[in-house]
Structures are given as C-alpha cells and as structure tokens.
Scaffold this active site. Sequence first.
Site, PDB file in Angstrom:
ATOM      1  N   ARG A   1     -30.898  -6.746  35.156  1.00  0.00           N
ATOM      2  CA  ARG A   1     -32.827  -7.422  35.302  1.00  0.00           C
ATOM      3  C   ARG A   1     -33.234  -7.039  36.278  1.00  0.00           C
ATOM      4  NH1 ARG A   1     -31.336  -4.913  31.199  1.00  0.00           N
ATOM      5  NH2 ARG A   1     -31.743  -5.094  29.407  1.00  0.00           N
TER       6      ARG A   1
ATOM      7  N   GLU B   1     -41.683  -4.328  34.038  1.00  0.00           N
ATOM      8  CA  GLU B   1     -41.633  -3.030  33.423  1.00  0.00           C
ATOM      9  C   GLU B   1     -42.620  -2.892  32.454  1.00  0.00           C
ATOM     10  OE1 GLU B   1     -36.910  -1.668  32.417  1.00  0.00           O
ATOM     11  OE2 GLU B   1     -36.377  -1.923  34.481  1.00  0.00           O
TER      12      GLU B   1
ATOM     13  N   HIS C   1     -34.619   2.716  34.477  1.00  0.00           N
ATOM     14  CA  HIS C   1     -34.092   1.885  33.905  1.00  0.00           C
ATOM     15  C   HIS C   1     -33.840   2.900  32.658  1.00  0.00           C
ATOM     16  CE1 HIS C   1     -33.174  -2.380  31.919  1.00  0.00           C
ATOM     17  NE2 HIS C   1     -32.402  -1.546  31.421  1.00  0.00           N
TER      18      HIS C   1
END
Length: 326
Positions: A229, A258, A276
């Site tokens: 993360r 994000e 991602h």
Amino acid sequence: MFESFAEIVQMISPDRSHFLSSFSPGGPYEGTIGIYRRNVSAAAIGDFDESLINALAETTSVRWVAQNGSGYDQIDVQACKAKGIIVSHTPVVNADATAQATLYLMLSCLRHFSMAERSLRAGTWKSVVSVPDTHDSTGRTLGILGLGSIGLRLAHFAHVFPMRVIYHSRRPVATAPPWCEYVESVEILCREADVFSVHVPLNAETIGLIGEKEIRTLKKGSILINTARGRIVDEQAMIRALEDGHLSAVGLDTYPDEPYVNPRLFDFPQCALLPHVGGESAESEKARELRALANLYEFVQSRMGPDVVPELRGFLPPSGDSLLCD
C-alpha cells in the site's frame, strides 16, 4: 451456492445516499444481512468508513462484509468491531499474482527494462539505456518486509536466481525455508538489502513505516519495491532519495492517493510504475470471488467464516437470509 437458503441482490446504487436508503422497508436491499464488497464500489458509495458503518449498524440488518481482496484498508474495522459487524477478506489467493508483479518490478528496476521498452516504442531503440547502470539479480540480497503469503512466494521466486533472501516480520515465520534468513529489525533489513520489498498490510501501525530514516539506512544505489500500500512508504522521502541518487530506482504498484500518481515520479525513467494491477489476473480474480463468497456462505450457514480479519476474530454476529453483492 446460495439459491436454496438465501436471496442474492445486486447493488444498483449510484451513490451513498441511495445505497443507505435502499435498506429501508420496501427498498431493494431490505433485510440484507451480508455484503459482498469489491474496492471498485468505492467509486459510487465511498469507503466503508465510520459514518457508513454506523449507518449500516443503526438502520440495517447487515452483520457481515465479505471483502474481495486480501487488503481491507477501505473498511474501518474498528468501527465494525464497535458495531458488531464482521469483516472477512481473501488472503493467500492472490499471492502468486502479486509476487510475480513484484518480481517484474524488481527485474525492471535492476535492468531498466521498462525504460528500454519505452525507448523502443518511441523509435529510439536502446539509446537511453546505460549498461553500466544495469545489474543482474544473481548474488544480490533481497530484503522482504513481511513474510506473509506474498512475501514468502516472492522469496521462493528470488531464490531461484539465486539471490540471498532475508526478511523481517513481527516474529520468525515457522514455514520459512532455511535459506530465508530472519533479521531482528527493520533497520538491519534496510542495512543489508540491495532490493527492499514491502509486504505488510496498511494499518495505523504501518502508515509511514518506511520513512526518511529507513530509506537513508538503505544502501546507496539500492532499489525500493512497493506492491503493498502506498501510504506505508513516505513518498516525499522516497522522491528525495531518487533525486540525490541514494535510491537508484523504485518499483511501484501502489500509491498514497490512488488513482492519483505524483507526477514527480515520471522524472525518473529508470523506475517501473504499475497502476495497482499486481494482484489482478484471471486466475486470482476467480479465486478471490470464490473465497469471498465462501465466507458469506459459511456466515449464512453457521454465523462464522474462515477468513475473518485478525482484528475481529471471535465475534459472532446474528444470522439472516439475504445477501447483497456489489
């Protein structure tokens, strides 16, 4: 899977207000006791934050949220705990996909493969690649922060090259092979790693865990990889280390905010950046779906599921007979 004892309702809500009001008597979600959740639902109704959890607890029958994914940082589990709502996730099933993405990022940063491909596509062949700045993985030290299912899978991949593999977790991992060396602190891991790869969950204890001190403890010219993360790593400290050359490259699949990506990262063509997608493959997606639905199935059948998140293990929510899938 559920036809004989539970009704499945598809989520149709365009926003949070509609979502919550739909649990009212006569609404499409009336009587729902379990929710199958994917992160993409946040685009419509936002994260499952304290406000939403409180509303679900006070105005609905929801007592179980089955997260599709190993990460659950979009869900306020402490609010769920306070309200008696259980959260499950899908650990392990995307370990191969994420570890493979991590391996790609590591190799790309070492050999500048991402930069070379962009040069080829731009019609400049390999003119931008400086061979003295590229390196083999063989014999280098990979430091893994968090030897869970993904970190352990990565360790096995890297051992084949071979690389020396070291790791730090809260405690030594019993299933770690003998060639996977445990070190007692993050500081030691940073000091010895040529490639430092992050594989811990995001929570209050890990936000900013890799900051200025840790990055400067890494060897000059080392590589930082993050497929966990974004907020675990201090992005500004990381960028400063790229600017002055302390880090030779970073390989990222996750970012603090994000889908926003700090444009300063684009100034370093040797870095490898992914949007991602590390845990996403046809195989891992199917496995996550089945695992999340299996958790709901077990809840409806026995008021418990196999993959309750660590913070909430031991709770026994009431049963029911209606499920909501987003």
